[in-house]
Motif scaffolding. Structure first.
Motif, PDB file in Angstrom:
ATOM      1  N   SER A   2       0.872  -1.269  -0.080  1.00  0.00           N
ATOM      2  CA  SER A   2       0.070   0.057   0.024  1.00  0.00           C
ATOM      3  C   SER A   2       0.971   1.464  -0.066  1.00  0.00           C
ATOM      4  O   SER A   2       1.938   1.241   0.556  1.00  0.00           O
ATOM      5  N   SER A   3       0.378   2.378  -0.627  1.00  0.00           N
ATOM      6  CA  SER A   3       1.301   3.339  -0.598  1.00  0.00           C
ATOM      7  C   SER A   3       0.468   4.585   0.317  1.00  0.00           C
ATOM      8  O   SER A   3      -0.715   4.622   0.186  1.00  0.00           O
ATOM      9  N   GLN A   4       1.215   5.184   1.130  1.00  0.00           N
ATOM     10  CA  GLN A   4       1.077   6.127   2.014  1.00  0.00           C
ATOM     11  C   GLN A   4       0.462   7.398   1.290  1.00  0.00           C
ATOM     12  O   GLN A   4       0.934   7.624   0.250  1.00  0.00           O
ATOM     13  N   ARG A   5      -0.332   8.108   1.841  1.00  0.00           N
ATOM     14  CA  ARG A   5      -0.726   9.269   1.199  1.00  0.00           C
ATOM     15  C   ARG A   5       0.373  10.586   1.605  1.00  0.00           C
ATOM     16  O   ARG A   5       0.708  10.468   2.644  1.00  0.00           O
ATOM     17  N   LEU A   6       0.594  11.413   0.611  1.00  0.00           N
ATOM     18  CA  LEU A   6       1.582  12.485   0.728  1.00  0.00           C
ATOM     19  C   LEU A   6       0.990  13.638   1.894  1.00  0.00           C
ATOM     20  O   LEU A   6       1.872  14.062   2.717  1.00  0.00           O
ATOM     21  N   ASP A   7      -0.215  13.431   2.061  1.00  0.00           N
ATOM     22  CA  ASP A   7      -0.715  14.473   3.340  1.00  0.00           C
ATOM     23  C   ASP A   7      -0.756  13.973   4.671  1.00  0.00           C
ATOM     24  O   ASP A   7      -1.347  14.245   5.496  1.00  0.00           O
ATOM     25  N   THR A  14      11.593  10.733   4.305  1.00  0.00           N
ATOM     26  CA  THR A  14      12.328  11.925   3.961  1.00  0.00           C
ATOM     27  C   THR A  14      12.032  12.729   2.793  1.00  0.00           C
ATOM     28  O   THR A  14      11.972  14.136   2.728  1.00  0.00           O
ATOM     29  N   PHE A  15      11.611  11.933   1.444  1.00  0.00           N
ATOM     30  CA  PHE A  15      11.285  12.605   0.263  1.00  0.00           C
ATOM     31  C   PHE A  15      10.215  13.335   0.563  1.00  0.00           C
ATOM     32  O   PHE A  15       9.700  14.511   0.071  1.00  0.00           O
ATOM     33  N   CYS A  16       8.755  12.900   1.350  1.00  0.00           N
ATOM     34  CA  CYS A  16       7.872  13.751   1.413  1.00  0.00           C
ATOM     35  C   CYS A  16       8.025  14.762   2.155  1.00  0.00           C
ATOM     36  O   CYS A  16       7.514  15.817   1.953  1.00  0.00           O
ATOM     37  N   GLN A  20       6.965  18.633   0.953  1.00  0.00           N
ATOM     38  CA  GLN A  20       6.215  19.287   1.676  1.00  0.00           C
ATOM     39  C   GLN A  20       6.713  20.729   2.271  1.00  0.00           C
ATOM     40  O   GLN A  20       5.883  21.717   2.772  1.00  0.00           O
ATOM     41  N   SER A  21       7.976  20.535   2.271  1.00  0.00           N
ATOM     42  CA  SER A  21       8.541  21.966   3.045  1.00  0.00           C
ATOM     43  C   SER A  21       9.408  22.911   2.172  1.00  0.00           C
ATOM     44  O   SER A  21       9.397  22.551   1.105  1.00  0.00           O
ATOM     45  N   ASP A  22       9.690  24.218   2.357  1.00  0.00           N
ATOM     46  CA  ASP A  22      10.242  25.001   1.526  1.00  0.00           C
ATOM     47  C   ASP A  22      11.910  24.941   1.765  1.00  0.00           C
ATOM     48  O   ASP A  22      12.542  25.648   1.480  1.00  0.00           O
ATOM     49  N   ALA A  23      12.340  23.836   2.387  1.00  0.00           N
ATOM     50  CA  ALA A  23      13.525  23.745   3.089  1.00  0.00           C
ATOM     51  C   ALA A  23      14.509  23.626   1.869  1.00  0.00           C
ATOM     52  O   ALA A  23      15.814  24.121   2.178  1.00  0.00           O
ATOM     53  N   GLU A  24      14.433  22.930   0.968  1.00  0.00           N
ATOM     54  CA  GLU A  24      15.261  22.777  -0.320  1.00  0.00           C
ATOM     55  C   GLU A  24      14.559  23.201  -1.406  1.00  0.00           C
ATOM     56  O   GLU A  24      13.501  23.506  -1.750  1.00  0.00           O
ATOM     57  N   GLU A 104      12.812   4.862   0.625  1.00  0.00           N
ATOM     58  CA  GLU A 104      11.598   4.047   0.063  1.00  0.00           C
ATOM     59  C   GLU A 104      10.561   4.838  -0.455  1.00  0.00           C
ATOM     60  O   GLU A 104       9.236   4.900  -0.134  1.00  0.00           O
ATOM     61  N   HIS A 105      11.021   5.956  -1.206  1.00  0.00           N
ATOM     62  CA  HIS A 105       9.952   6.683  -1.869  1.00  0.00           C
ATOM     63  C   HIS A 105      10.716   6.692  -3.431  1.00  0.00           C
ATOM     64  O   HIS A 105      11.840   7.275  -3.598  1.00  0.00           O
ATOM     65  N   ALA A 106       9.673   6.531  -4.445  1.00  0.00           N
ATOM     66  CA  ALA A 106      10.325   6.285  -5.964  1.00  0.00           C
ATOM     67  C   ALA A 106      11.060   7.481  -6.177  1.00  0.00           C
ATOM     68  O   ALA A 106      10.916   8.365  -5.833  1.00  0.00           O
TER      69      ALA A 106
END
Ligand code: 5GP
Ligand code: ZN
Length: 135
Positions: A2-7, A14-16, A20-24, A104-106
């Motif tokens: 199953s895939s987690q939702r981004l929200d 890490t990649f989500c 979601q942030s403006d850090a990079e 573990e995020h494509a």
């Protein structure tokens, strides 16, 4: 799988968090984003990443694959424009722990290459199994 939702605010991915942030510096390509790899193989090493939390490349939809191609081409063109030392690229995807995947995020790696950056580049991505790189 199953895939987690981004929200999902509890997602430790890490990649989500980066998306979601403006850090990079995150570049937008529709359903995909791109940002520089924090531990680059070479200068200008980008990761092309779906906004959805998906396990690996093979979970990407046709629309995400199209946006990925657009991202890879745009990033490549831009890198070639700003850096005349780049003379090649590796495009690579690690799918699964056995294949070397650590996040573990494509994601798709876009790795600029320069003449002489390694003594013998022959074989390129065949180097995932070092003893089989040369043939
Ligand atoms: P994999 O080994 O899963 O194919 O690639 C994961 C990539 O993510 C690695 O090249 C690694 O350097 C990169 N990476 C790991 N953590 C971070 C991070 O916090 N920020 C960025 N920008 N890249 C990361
Ligand atoms: Zn994620």
């Amino acid at each position: 799988m199953s895939s987690q939702r981004l929200d999902d605010a509890t997602a430790p991915c890490t990649f989500c968090r980066i998306i979601q942030s403006d850090a990079e510096d995150v570049r937008d390509f529709g359903t995909m984003v791109a940002f520089l790899d924090a531990y680059p193989v070479s200068q200008g090493h980008f990761l092309v990443v779906p906004k959805r939390h998906l396990a690996d490349y093979f979970e990407l939809s046709d629309i995400e694959l199209g946006d990925s191609n657009r991202a890879l081409r745009d990033l490549r063109a831009n890198l070639l424009m700003v850096d005349s030392t780049i003379t090649g690229f590796n495009v690579g995807v690690n799918c699964g722990t056995a294949a070397g995947q650590t996040v573990e995020h494509a994601h798709i790696h876009l790795i600029p290459r320069r003449q002489g950056d390694t003594p013998n580049p022959r074989g390129g991505v065949r180097g995932v199994i070092p003893a089989k790189m040369s043939y």
